[in-house]
Design a protein around this motif. Structure first.
Motif, short mmCIF file in Angstrom:
data_model
loop_
_atom_site.label_atom_id
_atom_site.label_comp_id
_atom_site.label_asym_id
_atom_site.label_seq_id
_atom_site.Cartn_x
_atom_site.Cartn_y
_atom_site.Cartn_z
N GLY A 187 90.16 152.55 88.81
CA GLY A 187 88.82 152.20 89.25
C GLY A 187 87.74 152.74 88.34
N ALA A 188 86.51 152.34 88.66
CA ALA A 188 85.36 152.71 87.84
C ALA A 188 84.54 153.84 88.43
N GLU A 189 84.88 154.32 89.63
CA GLU A 189 84.10 155.39 90.26
C GLU A 189 84.29 156.69 89.48
N PRO A 190 83.19 157.36 89.10
CA PRO A 190 83.33 158.61 88.37
C PRO A 190 83.77 159.78 89.23
N GLN A 191 83.56 159.69 90.57
CA GLN A 191 83.96 160.76 91.49
C GLN A 191 84.45 160.11 92.78
N CYS A 192 85.54 160.60 93.30
CA CYS A 192 85.98 160.12 94.61
C CYS A 192 86.96 161.14 95.21
N ALA A 193 87.19 161.00 96.49
CA ALA A 193 88.15 161.83 97.20
C ALA A 193 89.08 160.90 97.99
N VAL A 194 90.33 161.29 98.11
CA VAL A 194 91.31 160.49 98.85
C VAL A 194 91.80 161.33 100.01
N ARG A 195 91.62 160.80 101.20
CA ARG A 195 92.02 161.50 102.41
C ARG A 195 92.85 160.56 103.28
N GLY A 248 95.10 158.48 102.69
CA GLY A 248 95.22 157.13 102.18
C GLY A 248 93.93 156.36 102.09
N ARG A 249 92.80 156.96 102.48
CA ARG A 249 91.50 156.30 102.39
C ARG A 249 90.73 156.90 101.23
N VAL A 250 89.99 156.05 100.54
CA VAL A 250 89.19 156.47 99.39
C VAL A 250 87.74 156.65 99.83
N TRP A 251 87.16 157.79 99.48
CA TRP A 251 85.78 158.11 99.82
C TRP A 251 84.99 158.36 98.54
N VAL A 252 83.75 157.86 98.51
CA VAL A 252 82.89 158.06 97.34
C VAL A 252 81.59 158.72 97.78
N PRO A 253 81.04 159.62 96.96
CA PRO A 253 79.80 160.31 97.35
C PRO A 253 78.57 159.49 96.99
N ARG A 254 77.57 159.54 97.85
CA ARG A 254 76.29 158.88 97.60
C ARG A 254 75.17 159.82 98.08
N LEU A 255 74.10 159.84 97.30
CA LEU A 255 72.95 160.66 97.67
C LEU A 255 72.09 159.90 98.67
N GLU A 256 71.67 160.60 99.73
CA GLU A 256 70.83 160.00 100.76
C GLU A 256 69.69 160.95 101.10
N ARG A 257 68.61 160.38 101.62
CA ARG A 257 67.52 161.23 102.11
C ARG A 257 67.98 161.98 103.35
N SER A 258 67.55 163.22 103.43
CA SER A 258 67.89 164.05 104.57
C SER A 258 66.71 164.09 105.52
N ARG A 259 66.94 163.68 106.74
CA ARG A 259 65.88 163.67 107.75
C ARG A 259 66.19 164.70 108.82
N PRO A 260 65.19 165.51 109.22
CA PRO A 260 65.46 166.50 110.26
C PRO A 260 65.63 165.83 111.61
N PRO A 261 66.55 166.34 112.43
CA PRO A 261 66.67 165.79 113.79
C PRO A 261 65.44 166.13 114.60
#
Length: 885
Positions: free
Chosen positions: A398-406, A408-421
């Protein structure tokens, strides 16, 4: 505006009374400066004082003071108004209040009147007697005017007829009565209803919404988090890796997992052994080379020493990978276990903590390497589940530069805005406790120390630094904190030394026990990955990693209110020239996650650039700042940074990124968008490729990308050379911050023009993106003028358009090795054979002068094809004979 880092002289002048008995009042400040270099005084406020304010104010004061202690509370007929979540909501809209000022507890309305209860937070109670009326309490009394949000924010402008009836209150009942469009009267009582103060007339002024927008961007739009998203196993790329090499130990079982998936796997003890095997055999370098991270022993996989050793060990391997030209077309994939914690974006997934801090440090270093050498490195974190091994071959292709496999599922990191509850708030700290700040005399440490005193009610500070009281401005800082009512202690301590740190912590008096830690210490030694040395890596890691580990070890049994680590966003986003610093920050981020996993408080704040010039950023010139702006990173003011500090404290997660990103500018730039930012930036616009070799000279401020509209195929030699020179000059000008390519002389050396190794890498990356060529990091040193670089690009593009026989033979050798990995019963095997038969028929037909099908493969097997009954293995032998005979 008063700043935290600049001391000011304060002048309050009360004049002689006028004919009505009122004394004029003025308040001025000016910055402190050396003798003889005084700045002008700035007037902040004017007013008048009277011996009898109520009489002077007239009936308004009489009306305001009419409290009846026996009356019911809340007043009869008043309707309750919800105040829960008001401060997080105001913060999102750009109006941020520190914990000392978040005193509104309840509110009611009766017609136009507003009633409220306000309470001074517990940490500030000890200071209530220092004021006639605590300013935070009075300010909170006015927050009831903003119960509906900030559609119309009004702030105090002038007070008239102010009378104080009592002192020392910590709880208030407040009545606000409108007396005009922008005026109101205030009546303030204590918790029993006894009068405390009255204001006959308070004039307010609406705040310009643009001012709030400026503040709001920093608070609402500059706090991020990393969330993980699940993708299908084959989503990162097409198919699975057919051939790869595993280098080093294989404690993770990567080789067997790939073999079980049908991949051809070579095992080599080192990269040098792989290179020798390539030299001695006929197969080329595999497209993917896997380095499984050897699991550390349980006793030391978390320690700072283990992390430092791991980073130095991997540094040598990564340098060997970049230096070896034979590996230029392959990708190195580091496979780890427990280096990252997968935190799903929307819940419903695994809940875990980092279990190998040393491996997490290496991840930080690789992110920096990815920024310097796009597409040369990748990261995969693999759990022990059998299903994960089965999808590893797909992930490696694949082309993803970073990923984790848990599982049998593949997970990729993405940056998101953090909103306070809605219920978020800054954790309170015991005011009588002691807070330790490492790097406490540095710029950021000093800013935070003042902020803790003025906004969090902290009174006891232990500031640790290598120079202690002898650090620049240490005496001034001690004086400022003392004037603010704090009791600071500034101590000389090498916090990376556990004995020195333990001795310093032992000086904390038992009546003011340790309640909080803020680790801001750090140092830089920027260098490209290829130029880093083990010494420079150790000296950068130690102040960060060893101090953090020592603090954790020495206080893990101490009940702390907070444990805050100052990290850097480059460790997450990837920052060229800072592989050692990124490794150090990767360790801090992982330590925060590890601590929370064992039930201890921790948050790592991965900061972006601050406007304040510190020892670490003092070496940045205008060109460096321009490079950061081109990368989309903007500096944070001290006020915005401290507001983000408070907001970050309210997040219930181990890692937050307070960083000001220019996302609009990043979206406007052509080129591939970093995978981590795809959720924020959206998909890049697609562009059609024009011709077999396309380049884009671009404009100032743009990064070129493959697939733009300038096609080279078919151009006359002179026009082709001119187009390539314009491409190089435009990108070279952009890297130097010039407005146009005209500023670049294509015969002048890059070094004479101001290029260093970091700028050389940036230019190389831009030209690689523009041409689709994989170019060496030494490009501008091997070809020292724009004209020479343009000439080299022309050579490489022509080779790609018209490869010579030797290059083709090398590619065919690699293809033969890949084909041998295809299983005999794989349906794709016959499809490959059919395609190759058509290709060979075209090659042989062309050699015979006949009408072969050519490379397009229009002729199909079985249609007069003499190779229609040839097996794939026999066919490979024919290919070898035809091309080598």
């Amino acid at each position: 505006t008063l700043t935290h880092h600049q001391p000011h002289h304060l002048q309050i002048h009360i004049g002689t009374p006028n004919t009505t008995g009122q004394h004029p009042l003025t308040i001025h400040t000016r910055p402190h400066a050396p003798q003889g270099d005084e700045a002008a005084w700035t007037c902040h406020a004017t007013g008048s004082l009277s011996a009898n304010a109520e009489a002077d104010a007239g009936a308004g004061a009489d009306a305001a003071s009419g409290w009846d202690e026996a009356a019911s509370w809340p007043p009869e007929g008043a309707v309750s108004v919800a105040v829960e979540g008001i401060y997080p909501r105001l913060a999102e809209d750009g109006l941020v209040y520190g914990p000392a000022f978040q005193g509104l507890r309840a509110a009611w309305r009766r017609g136009a009147e507003v009633f409220a209860e306000v309470r001074l937070p517990e940490p500030q109670h000890a200071d209530a007697d220092r004021f006639d009326l605590h300013p935070a309490l009075l300010d909170a009394a006015l927050h009831a005017t903003m119960l509906d949000g900030v559609e119309r924010v009004v702030l105090p402008f002038s007070f008239r007829g102010v009378t104080l009836h009592a002192t020392g209150a910590t709880d208030l009942r407040v009545r606000l009565t409108p007396t005009g469009p922008d005026t109101m009267s205030l009546a303030v009582a204590d918790g029993r209803g006894a009068p405390v103060a009255t204001v006959a007339a308070l004039a307010v002024r609406p705040v310009d919404q643009r001012q709030l927008a400026v503040s709001g961007r920093a608070v609402a739009d500059s706090l991020f988090q990393v969330a993980w998203h699940a993708v299908s196993a084959d989503a990162p790329g097409a198919g699975r890796v057919a051939r790869c090499a595993v280098v080093g130990g294989d404690g993770l079982g990567v080789g067997p997992a790939l073999l079980a998936a049908g991949s051809a796997v070579e095992a080599h003890a080192s990269l040098a052994d792989l290179a020798r095997a390539v030299d001695e055999g006929e197969a080329g370098v595999p497209p993917v080379v896997v380095v499984p991270w050897p699991l550390s022993r349980d006793a030391d996989r978390h320690s700072a020493d283990a992390a430092s050793d791991a980073v130095v060990r991997m540094l040598g391997l990564f340098q060997e990978w970049v230096w070896e030209e034979r590996f230029g077309d392959a990708r190195l994939v580091l496979v780890t276990r427990g280096a990252v914690a997968v935190v799903p974006a929307a819940g419903g997934g695994p809940a875990e903590s980092v279990s190998d801090l040393a491996a997490a440090s290496v991840w930080g270093m690789v992110r920096s390497a990815q920024a310097e050498h796009p597409d040369r490195f990748a990261l995969v974190d693999l759990d022990a589940d059998a299903g994960s091994g089965r999808v590893l071959a797909d992930v490696l292709a694949g082309a993803e530069p970073q990923c984790a496999v848990r599982a049998g599922r593949v997970w990729v990191p993405r940056l998101e805005r953090s909103r306070p509850p809605a219920t978020a708030g800054v954790p309170a700290s015991r005011s009588e406790g002691t807070v330790v700040i490492t790097g406490g005399t540095g710029v950021l440490g000093s800013l935070v120390a003042r902020h803790l005193v003025t906004h969090h009610g902290i009174r006891h500070l232990l500031l640790l630094s290598r120079r202690g009281p002898h650090a620049p401005n240490a005496t001034q800082l001690h004086h400022q904190l003392t004037q603010l009512g704090a009791t600071p202690t500034i101590t000389t301590c090498d916090t990376s030394n556990p004995q020195q740190l333990a001795t310093a912590l032992a000086t904390i008096p038992p009546q003011h026990p340790l309640t909080g830690i803020i680790h801001t210490a750090g140092t830089l030694h920027d260098a490209l990955l290829t130029n880093l040395t083990p010494h420079h890596t150790h000296t950068t890691l130690q102040p960060k990693t060893h101090t953090a580990w020592n603090l954790h070890q020495l206080t893990q049994h101490t009940p702390l209110d907070f444990f805050i680590l100052f990290s850097a966003a480059g460790g997450v986003l990837g920052s060229a020239g800072q592989a050692n610093y990124a490794a150090a920050n990767g360790y801090l981020d992982a330590l925060a996650d590890y601590r929370r996993g064992v039930g201890l408080p921790a948050v790592s704040m991965a900061w972006g650039l601050w406007e304040e010039v510190s020892e670490m950023t003092g070496g940045l010139g205008e060109e460096d700042l321009a490079r950061l702006r081109r990368a989309g990173v903007l500096p944070l003011s001290s006020a915005d940074g401290l507001a983000l500090f408070d907001l970050a404290l309210g997040q219930d997660r181990p890692l937050v990124l307070p960083v000001r990103l220019d996302l609009a500018a990043m979206r406007a730039r052509p080129g591939a968008r970093p995978a981590l930012l795809r959720g924020l930036l959206g998909a890049a616009p697609s562009r059609a490729v024009a011709g077999s070799a396309s380049v884009a000279p671009g404009g100032a401020g743009d990064a070129a990308e493959p697939g733009a509209t300038l096609a080279l195929s078919g151009l006359p030699a002179a026009e082709r050379a001119h187009a390539l020179r314009e491409l190089v000059r435009t990108q070279a000008a952009l890297v130097l911050g010039y407005a146009a390519a005209d500023a670049i002389d294509d015969e002048r050396g890059f070094l004479d023009a101001g290029y260093d190794s970091l700028r050389a890498v940036e230019l190389r990356n831009r030209l690689s993106a523009a041409t689709g060529l994989r170019l060496p990091s030494t490009l501008v040193f091997d070809h020292p003028t724009p004209a020479e670089v343009a000439g080299r690009l022309d050579e490489l593009l022509r080779e790609r358009e018209h490869p010579d026989a030797e290059a083709l033979l090398t590619r065919l050798d690699g293809m033969a090795a890949d084909l041998s990995a295809v299983a005999a019963d794989d349906p794709a095997r016959e499809q490959v054979a059919t395609r190759l038969r058509a290709l060979l028929a075209g090659v042989v037909g062309a050699a015979d002068g006949g009408g072969g099908s050519g490379a397009g493969g229009e002729r199909r097997a079985g249609e007069g094809d003499e190779f229609g009954d040839v097996s794939l293995d026999e066919f490979l032998d024919i290919v070898d004979d035809e091309l080598r005979g």
